[in-house]
Design an enzyme around this catalytic site. Structure first.
Site, short mmCIF file in Angstrom:
data_model
loop_
_atom_site.label_atom_id
_atom_site.label_comp_id
_atom_site.label_asym_id
_atom_site.label_seq_id
_atom_site.Cartn_x
_atom_site.Cartn_y
_atom_site.Cartn_z
N LYS A 32 5.80 -4.26 -4.19
CA LYS A 32 7.19 -4.07 -4.21
C LYS A 32 7.96 -4.30 -2.45
CE LYS A 32 11.36 -3.20 -5.52
NZ LYS A 32 11.87 -4.22 -6.23
N ASN A 41 -1.88 1.74 5.78
CA ASN A 41 -0.84 0.86 5.61
C ASN A 41 -0.66 -0.14 6.65
OD1 ASN A 41 1.19 -0.73 4.28
ND2 ASN A 41 2.74 0.64 4.26
N GLY A 42 -0.92 -1.40 6.36
CA GLY A 42 -0.42 -2.31 7.51
C GLY A 42 -1.65 -3.28 7.87
N TRP A 81 -2.83 -2.49 -1.90
CA TRP A 81 -2.49 -3.76 -1.91
C TRP A 81 -3.44 -4.48 -0.84
CZ3 TRP A 81 -0.54 -8.29 0.75
CH2 TRP A 81 -0.20 -9.32 0.14
N HIS A 108 15.86 -37.71 -8.82
CA HIS A 108 15.13 -38.26 -7.59
C HIS A 108 13.57 -38.01 -7.62
CE1 HIS A 108 18.89 -39.61 -6.14
NE2 HIS A 108 19.34 -38.43 -6.38
N GLU A 123 17.21 -17.79 -8.30
CA GLU A 123 16.77 -16.26 -8.31
C GLU A 123 16.28 -16.34 -10.04
OE1 GLU A 123 16.01 -13.82 -7.16
OE2 GLU A 123 16.45 -12.13 -8.65
N CYS A 141 0.73 -1.10 -0.04
CA CYS A 141 0.09 0.03 0.02
C CYS A 141 0.88 1.30 0.01
CB CYS A 141 -0.99 0.01 1.27
SG CYS A 141 -2.12 -1.10 1.10
O1 M6R Z 1 12.69 -5.13 0.15
P1 M6R Z 1 13.38 -6.59 0.29
O2 M6R Z 1 14.60 -6.76 -0.47
O3 M6R Z 1 13.44 -7.03 1.72
O4 M6R Z 1 12.26 -7.42 -0.35
C1 M6R Z 1 12.29 -8.92 -0.59
C2 M6R Z 1 11.41 -9.61 -1.19
O5 M6R Z 1 10.01 -9.22 -1.05
C3 M6R Z 1 11.66 -9.23 -2.75
O6 M6R Z 1 13.04 -9.58 -3.05
C4 M6R Z 1 10.72 -9.97 -3.74
O7 M6R Z 1 11.19 -11.34 -3.60
C5 M6R Z 1 10.96 -9.42 -5.25
N1 M6R Z 1 9.80 -9.21 -5.64
C6 M6R Z 1 11.52 -10.33 -6.33
O8 M6R Z 1 11.98 -10.00 -7.46
#
Ligand code: M6R
Length: 608
Positions: free
Chosen positions: A603, A99-100, A75, A504, A481, A2
């Protein structure tokens, strides 16, 4: 998650709120809304809608007479995606954005019989109803707010308009992030993140938890819950507003992929002296790395995968025991730490709630807490005893790219420092390594040259329903990743496997045409991984191989080959991941998805 913004001052508030929300949209895009006072009137207008900020613009009239208001991009947590559940929420004389998560919202409804006033399914409206109730009782915004938050459990950042107080915004937070500023030429701003007001000023302060802010055209007053005035501690951001714009790229993600050479340069350059790691700019001396018995790396998502690469390096090069922990698990486990344990917490945003909670838990056991963070002044940066800022600049796209590579680079500096301090690395070898690290920006530039070839795979990738990323050793960490990137923005089911583990069980899923992205960049397991790749190719997989081989033409190994320049094995991560990032990006756009705003994601994950 949010995005919230508040403004009161000399500019038209609708423009500021809508433009600010556009910048904050990466934090959530299920719905958006604004609330504002018409000048000198105590009528609060609300415009809100399910959908994105562009949808909100469409339902806003051109109101040039308002100069004080709040805005929100959601969100969804409690309650589905709908206009009714969109913020702001108004109850009685109060309009509020949040937010929260208010965890005890059910108890509050019961205790104060709030149900008849609620129209939405959100915990936020319960908070609005409670604050309104307290406002009826005290007739004083500050007293009402203090009394209300005293009863709330959970995380919150609130901005509130009280009907009888036009021109003023009240704000308070616990855990969920909020920054604020007063800009002489405009007025007072508050937001989840400073990109929302960067057009007006580069100065800001982090709102301390449980401090009450009153924003007006003349400035910002802050006090603690006892009523003592507290002076804000202003910081200055070291990047420009342009850094938060797309600058001609179709998406932030593509721009951020291309920014990696300069991001890494900014991470490493200030920390290399005489070809050796030096953290004096961070105020970190060698004592942090002395007598380290063990290391625990804690993070989520991409930051965790960066940590796994760092951990592999520290363990394999120097034999120091390292464990990597998923923050959301660590926080509920019994930590095995002692006062000589080094805890490295990694987070782009510095606000991920699970990582923050894990850091708090770890801090009960050791003072050696070091964070690798991108966002200056964020909660994790402030609460860890030592911090290394990656200086990668703002990362707006939900899919993390430049944060990952700059985090890996930071881990590599730390690894070499640990090796030197523990006597396990010789100075000449350390210098050699750091000299190679300095060439990483060029390695990435070379890999960006593959963009058209990677884009050429789009047609093949968009029809996939599953994909597998395989590798051994460090390549397995990179595969994790790579698969996260693909799945989060293309919605293709993608998994990473240690290549030797396929037989496996997982190989039963490999059938005609399934893409297998095979990473074979580690010399010690090269022939082994090639055998594993053949096993998938033999079962009809469409194999995209990434290796140091100048050429691979054998069709029993792969369908497509990407040659990566021959660099020491520990550095192939920077080459391989660029191909994976571009593959994810072009698959996503090829499917018509906006890679900057994949569904269900946000994000900065500030809820559990
Ligand atoms: O802000 P942060 O690095 O703590 O965020 C961690 C994850 O939420 C973040 O890396 C997430 O996995 C990304 N969307 C990956 O692209």
């Amino acid at each position: 998650m949010c995005g919230i913004i508040g403004f009161t001052g000399s500019h038209h508030v609708q423009d500021i709120l809508l433009n600010g929300l556009q910048r904050l949209e990466y934090r959530g895009y299920d719905s958006a809304g604004i609330a504002y006072f018409r000048d000198d009137s105590n009528h609060i207008s609300i415009r809100k809608t399910a959908g994105k900020v562009s949808d909100l613009r469409a339902v806003c009239d051109d109101d040039n007479e308002s100069h004080c208001g709040i805005g929100h991009t959601r969100w969804a947590t409690h309650g589905g995606v709908s206009t009714t559940n969109a913020h702001p929420h108004r109850v009685g004389r109060v309009a509020l954005i949040h937010n929260g998560i208010i965890e005890n919202y059910k108890e509050l409804i019961a205790k104060y019989n709030l149900a008849p006033q609620l129209k939405s399914q959100t915990d936020t409206e319960v908070a609005a109803a409670l604050i309104n109730k307290k406002y009826d009782e005290f007739n004083d915004p500050k007293k009402a707010l203090k009394a209300a938050v005293n009863e709330m459990e959970g995380a919150f950042a609130f901005c509130i308009l009280f009907r009888e107080d036009p021109g003023k915004i009240y704000a308070i937070r616990n855990v969920s992030p909020m920054v604020a500023t007063f800009a002489e030429n405009a007025g007072s701003f508050i937001a989840s993140d400073l990109t929302a007001f960067l057009d007006f000023t580069k100065n800001y302060f982090v709102v301390p938890e449980y401090h009450l802010l009153t924003l007006s055209n003349d400035g910002i007053e802050m006090e603690d819950l006892e009523g003592n005035t507290v002076e804000p501690e202003y910081l200055t951001v070291d990047w420009d507003v342009d850094a938060a714009e797309k600058e001609g790229y179709a998406h932030y993600m593509l721009k951020e992929i291309h920014e990696q050479p300069s991001a890494i340069e900014k991470t490493i350059a200030p920390r290399i002296k005489d070809s050796l790691p030096d953290f004096s700019v961070d105020g970190i001396d060698d004592s942090l790395f002395e007598n380290v018995s063990d290391i625990t790396v804690i993070a989520c998502g991409t930051a965790l995968y960066a940590g796994m690469v760092g951990a592999q390096m520290i363990k394999n090069r120097f034999g120091i025991p390292v464990t990597c922990a998923v923050a959301s698990e660590f926080r509920y486990e019994r930590p095995v730490l002692n006062e000589n344990s080094l805890v490295i917490v990694c987070s782009q945003s510095g606000e991920t709630i699970d990582t923050l909670a894990a850091l708090r838990l770890a801090s009960e056991y050791t003072k050696k807490t070091l964070s690798i963070v991108n966002v200056k002044g964020s909660s994790i940066a402030r609460e860890s005893n030592y911090v290394l800022y990656t200086h990668a600049g703002p990362e707006i796209a939900v899919a993390s790219t430049k944060a990952y590579t700059s985090q890996v680079a930071a881990f590599y500096l730390i690894a070499i420092k640990l090796g030197l301090v523990s006597g396990k690395a010789s100075e000449p070898r350390a210098k050699e390594f750091i000299e190679t690290l300095k060439t990483v920006p060029n390695m990435i530039k070379t890999m960006l040259g593959y963009e058209d070839r990677v884009a050429g795979l789009t047609k093949r990738m968009v029809n996939a329903t599953d994909a597998f990323f395989i590798g051994r050793g460090l390549d397995y960490q990179i595969a994790m990743e790579g698969s996260l990137k693909l799945k989060e923005i293309s919605y293709i089911h993608a998994e990473a496997y240690a290549a030797g583990e396929l037989k496996h069980g997982t190989i039963s899923l490999v059938e005609e045409g399934v893409p297998v992205i095979a990473i074979a960049s580690q010399s010690n397991v090269y022939s082994k991984v090639i055998s594993n790749i053949r096993e998938t190719e033999a079962r009809g997989a469409y194999v995209i191989l990434i290796s140091k081989d100048p050429e691979v033409t054998d069709p029993s190994i792969c369908d497509v080959h990407f040659h990566i320049p021959d660099v020491p094995d520990e550095f192939t991560v920077f080459e391989v991941i660029v191909i994976c990032q571009m593959l994810a990006y072009y698959t996503s756009t090829g499917k018509g998805i906006d890679p900057d705003k994949p569904r269900n994601l946000a994000k900065s994950v500030t809820v559990e």
